[in-house]
Design a protein around this motif. Structure first.
Motif, PDB file in Angstrom:
ATOM      1  N   LYS A 100      -3.627  -3.275 -16.538  1.00 23.34           N
ATOM      2  CA  LYS A 100      -2.238  -3.104 -16.122  1.00 23.34           C
ATOM      3  C   LYS A 100      -1.885  -4.274 -15.210  1.00 23.34           C
ATOM      4  O   LYS A 100      -2.716  -4.764 -14.448  1.00 23.34           O
ATOM      5  N   GLU A 101      -0.638  -4.721 -15.259  1.00 26.61           N
ATOM      6  CA  GLU A 101      -0.226  -5.864 -14.459  1.00 26.61           C
ATOM      7  C   GLU A 101       0.800  -5.451 -13.416  1.00 26.61           C
ATOM      8  O   GLU A 101       1.722  -4.695 -13.710  1.00 26.61           O
ATOM      9  N   ILE A 102       0.615  -5.964 -12.210  1.00 29.45           N
ATOM     10  CA  ILE A 102       1.569  -5.758 -11.117  1.00 29.45           C
ATOM     11  C   ILE A 102       1.996  -7.133 -10.642  1.00 29.45           C
ATOM     12  O   ILE A 102       1.149  -7.986 -10.363  1.00 29.45           O
ATOM     13  N   GLN A 103       3.326  -7.343 -10.542  1.00 30.46           N
ATOM     14  CA  GLN A 103       3.848  -8.646 -10.118  1.00 30.46           C
ATOM     15  C   GLN A 103       4.403  -8.546  -8.706  1.00 30.46           C
ATOM     16  O   GLN A 103       5.121  -7.603  -8.374  1.00 30.46           O
ATOM     17  N   LEU A 104       4.045  -9.537  -7.915  1.00 30.32           N
ATOM     18  CA  LEU A 104       4.502  -9.619  -6.525  1.00 30.32           C
ATOM     19  C   LEU A 104       5.170 -10.966  -6.300  1.00 30.32           C
ATOM     20  O   LEU A 104       5.035 -11.885  -7.097  1.00 30.32           O
ATOM     21  N   THR A 105       5.893 -11.073  -5.173  1.00 35.83           N
ATOM     22  CA  THR A 105       6.432 -12.351  -4.719  1.00 35.83           C
ATOM     23  C   THR A 105       6.044 -12.545  -3.263  1.00 35.83           C
ATOM     24  O   THR A 105       5.587 -11.605  -2.603  1.00 35.83           O
ATOM     25  N   CYS A 106       6.234 -13.765  -2.766  1.00 31.12           N
ATOM     26  CA  CYS A 106       5.850 -14.081  -1.375  1.00 31.12           C
ATOM     27  C   CYS A 106       6.630 -13.248  -0.358  1.00 31.12           C
ATOM     28  O   CYS A 106       6.072 -12.787   0.635  1.00 31.12           O
ATOM     29  N   ASN A 107       7.918 -13.091  -0.575  1.00 28.14           N
ATOM     30  CA  ASN A 107       8.770 -12.401   0.397  1.00 28.14           C
ATOM     31  C   ASN A 107       9.107 -10.982  -0.063  1.00 28.14           C
ATOM     32  O   ASN A 107      10.256 -10.560   0.018  1.00 28.14           O
ATOM     33  N   ILE A 108       8.103 -10.237  -0.478  1.00 25.89           N
ATOM     34  CA  ILE A 108       8.299  -8.862  -0.934  1.00 25.89           C
ATOM     35  C   ILE A 108       8.546  -7.964   0.271  1.00 25.89           C
ATOM     36  O   ILE A 108       7.949  -8.153   1.333  1.00 25.89           O
ATOM     37  N   GLY A 109       9.457  -7.033   0.127  1.00 25.72           N
ATOM     38  CA  GLY A 109       9.755  -6.097   1.208  1.00 25.72           C
ATOM     39  C   GLY A 109       8.634  -5.090   1.392  1.00 25.72           C
ATOM     40  O   GLY A 109       7.822  -4.859   0.481  1.00 25.72           O
ATOM     41  N   ASP A 110       8.580  -4.472   2.569  1.00 24.13           N
ATOM     42  CA  ASP A 110       7.491  -3.545   2.882  1.00 24.13           C
ATOM     43  C   ASP A 110       7.517  -2.324   1.962  1.00 24.13           C
ATOM     44  O   ASP A 110       6.476  -1.877   1.489  1.00 24.13           O
ATOM     45  N   HIS A 111       8.714  -1.783   1.712  1.00 25.47           N
ATOM     46  CA  HIS A 111       8.818  -0.607   0.850  1.00 25.47           C
ATOM     47  C   HIS A 111       8.407  -0.951  -0.583  1.00 25.47           C
ATOM     48  O   HIS A 111       7.700  -0.182  -1.243  1.00 25.47           O
ATOM     49  N   ASP A 112       8.839  -2.113  -1.086  1.00 27.20           N
ATOM     50  CA  ASP A 112       8.452  -2.543  -2.433  1.00 27.20           C
ATOM     51  C   ASP A 112       6.938  -2.753  -2.516  1.00 27.20           C
ATOM     52  O   ASP A 112       6.304  -2.402  -3.516  1.00 27.20           O
ATOM     53  N   PHE A 113       6.373  -3.307  -1.446  1.00 27.91           N
ATOM     54  CA  PHE A 113       4.926  -3.525  -1.407  1.00 27.91           C
ATOM     55  C   PHE A 113       4.190  -2.195  -1.496  1.00 27.91           C
ATOM     56  O   PHE A 113       3.224  -2.065  -2.243  1.00 27.91           O
ATOM     57  N   GLN A 114       4.654  -1.187  -0.740  1.00 29.13           N
ATOM     58  CA  GLN A 114       4.011   0.128  -0.765  1.00 29.13           C
ATOM     59  C   GLN A 114       4.147   0.788  -2.145  1.00 29.13           C
ATOM     60  O   GLN A 114       3.227   1.470  -2.610  1.00 29.13           O
ATOM     61  N   THR A 115       5.291   0.594  -2.781  1.00 29.46           N
ATOM     62  CA  THR A 115       5.508   1.139  -4.124  1.00 29.46           C
ATOM     63  C   THR A 115       4.517   0.514  -5.121  1.00 29.46           C
ATOM     64  O   THR A 115       3.876   1.216  -5.909  1.00 29.46           O
ATOM     65  N   LYS A 116       4.384  -0.816  -5.068  1.00 31.76           N
ATOM     66  CA  LYS A 116       3.455  -1.508  -5.963  1.00 31.76           C
ATOM     67  C   LYS A 116       2.011  -1.095  -5.667  1.00 31.76           C
ATOM     68  O   LYS A 116       1.198  -0.949  -6.578  1.00 31.76           O
ATOM     69  N   LEU A 117       1.702  -0.886  -4.406  1.00 28.02           N
ATOM     70  CA  LEU A 117       0.373  -0.436  -4.021  1.00 28.02           C
ATOM     71  C   LEU A 117       0.093   0.961  -4.587  1.00 28.02           C
ATOM     72  O   LEU A 117      -1.008   1.246  -5.059  1.00 28.02           O
ATOM     73  N   GLY A 118       1.121   1.822  -4.555  1.00 28.95           N
ATOM     74  CA  GLY A 118       0.990   3.161  -5.144  1.00 28.95           C
ATOM     75  C   GLY A 118       0.736   3.101  -6.638  1.00 28.95           C
ATOM     76  O   GLY A 118      -0.078   3.866  -7.177  1.00 28.95           O
ATOM     77  N   HIS A 119       1.439   2.176  -7.317  1.00 30.68           N
ATOM     78  CA  HIS A 119       1.205   2.000  -8.755  1.00 30.68           C
ATOM     79  C   HIS A 119      -0.241   1.561  -9.008  1.00 30.68           C
ATOM     80  O   HIS A 119      -0.892   2.063  -9.928  1.00 30.68           O
ATOM     81  N   ALA A 120      -0.725   0.625  -8.200  1.00 31.90           N
ATOM     82  CA  ALA A 120      -2.097   0.141  -8.364  1.00 31.90           C
ATOM     83  C   ALA A 120      -3.091   1.274  -8.144  1.00 31.90           C
ATOM     84  O   ALA A 120      -4.074   1.398  -8.896  1.00 31.90           O
ATOM     85  N   HIS A 121      -2.851   2.124  -7.142  1.00 29.20           N
ATOM     86  CA  HIS A 121      -3.739   3.262  -6.888  1.00 29.20           C
ATOM     87  C   HIS A 121      -3.762   4.207  -8.092  1.00 29.20           C
ATOM     88  O   HIS A 121      -4.825   4.697  -8.482  1.00 29.20           O
ATOM     89  N   ARG A 122      -2.594   4.447  -8.676  1.00 31.97           N
ATOM     90  CA  ARG A 122      -2.522   5.331  -9.841  1.00 31.97           C
ATOM     91  C   ARG A 122      -3.272   4.720 -11.034  1.00 31.97           C
ATOM     92  O   ARG A 122      -4.033   5.411 -11.716  1.00 31.97           O
ATOM     93  N   PHE A 123      -3.064   3.423 -11.283  1.00 31.44           N
ATOM     94  CA  PHE A 123      -3.739   2.760 -12.399  1.00 31.44           C
ATOM     95  C   PHE A 123      -5.248   2.775 -12.211  1.00 31.44           C
ATOM     96  O   PHE A 123      -6.001   3.070 -13.143  1.00 31.44           O
ATOM     97  N   LEU A 124      -5.707   2.446 -11.006  1.00 29.03           N
ATOM     98  CA  LEU A 124      -7.143   2.422 -10.739  1.00 29.03           C
ATOM     99  C   LEU A 124      -7.736   3.833 -10.813  1.00 29.03           C
ATOM    100  O   LEU A 124      -8.862   4.017 -11.275  1.00 29.03           O
ATOM    101  N   GLY A 125      -6.970   4.816 -10.361  1.00 24.22           N
ATOM    102  CA  GLY A 125      -7.418   6.205 -10.438  1.00 24.22           C
ATOM    103  C   GLY A 125      -7.573   6.682 -11.871  1.00 24.22           C
ATOM    104  O   GLY A 125      -8.415   7.525 -12.173  1.00 24.22           O
TER     105      GLY A 125
END
Length: 189
Positions: A100-125
């Motif tokens: 699964k792929e997750i895309q980030l940018t340098c100036n990502i907001g904190d809420h967006d970062f937490q959302t992407k982190l949640g997606h990564a946790h779900r994928f890894l789980g």
């Protein structure tokens, strides 16, 4: 009659099945195994075919490389059905791992970062691998690649309880790529 036609046309009539059965077997002697799994011994092919036809079963060559070849008396249709059934069951139990792929940018907001982190946790789980891609847009972001490295490091730290990095994050052109694999149950504490 048709076989003579095909032979004159240069087409062979060799069976595409993985086992030779009944009259397809063209060896003088075979080691015969009965329908119950008992060893009958080395017999002539005509005798083995007669034994199989007396029981209304098929003579199937199961080990052609042996000397003499090993044949078994069995119901070939039932054998093929059960073999297909076993293969399907094995395929069901096989776990497929997706990336699964997750895309980030340098100036990502904190809420967006937490959302992407949640997606990564779900994928890894779910047992999938995760490819984290951080893209640098424009000359200004390319000048400050250390900011992107900090975001990737923070993301890796956020996933450290459920996933581990396969290798260090790599800067390739305008992207930094990080691969995360789920931590197996045997290495978890």
């Amino acid at each position: 009659m048709l076989s003579a036609f095909y032979l004159t046309m240069g087409v062979s009539l060799i069976s595409t099945k993985e086992h030779q059965i009944n009259e397809e077997i063209r060896v003088p002697q075979v080691r015969l195994i009965g329908s119950g799994g008992e060893q009958i011994g080395i017999v002539a092919i005509a005798e083995a075919q007669r034994i199989a036809s007396d029981k209304d079963l098929d003579l199937v060559m199961i080990a052609p490389q042996a000397e003499p070849p090993v044949c078994r008396v069995m119901d070939y249709g039932k054998f093929c059905f059960e073999q297909d059934k076993r293969e399907k069951e094995a395929k069901k139990k096989q776990q497929t791992v997706e990336v699964k792929e997750i895309q980030l940018t340098c100036n990502i907001g904190d809420h967006d970062f937490q959302t992407k982190l949640g997606h990564a946790h779900r994928f890894l789980g779910d047992g999938n691998k995760v490819r984290v891609v951080l893209k640098f847009r424009g000359r200004r972001e390319m000048f400050h690649t250390e900011l992107g490295q900090q975001v990737i490091d923070r993301f890796e730290q956020g996933c450290s309880d459920i996933g581990q990095a396969d290798k260090k994050p790599v800067l390739d052109g305008r992207t930094i790529t990080l691969f995360l694999s789920p931590i197996s149950n045997t290495t978890k504490k």
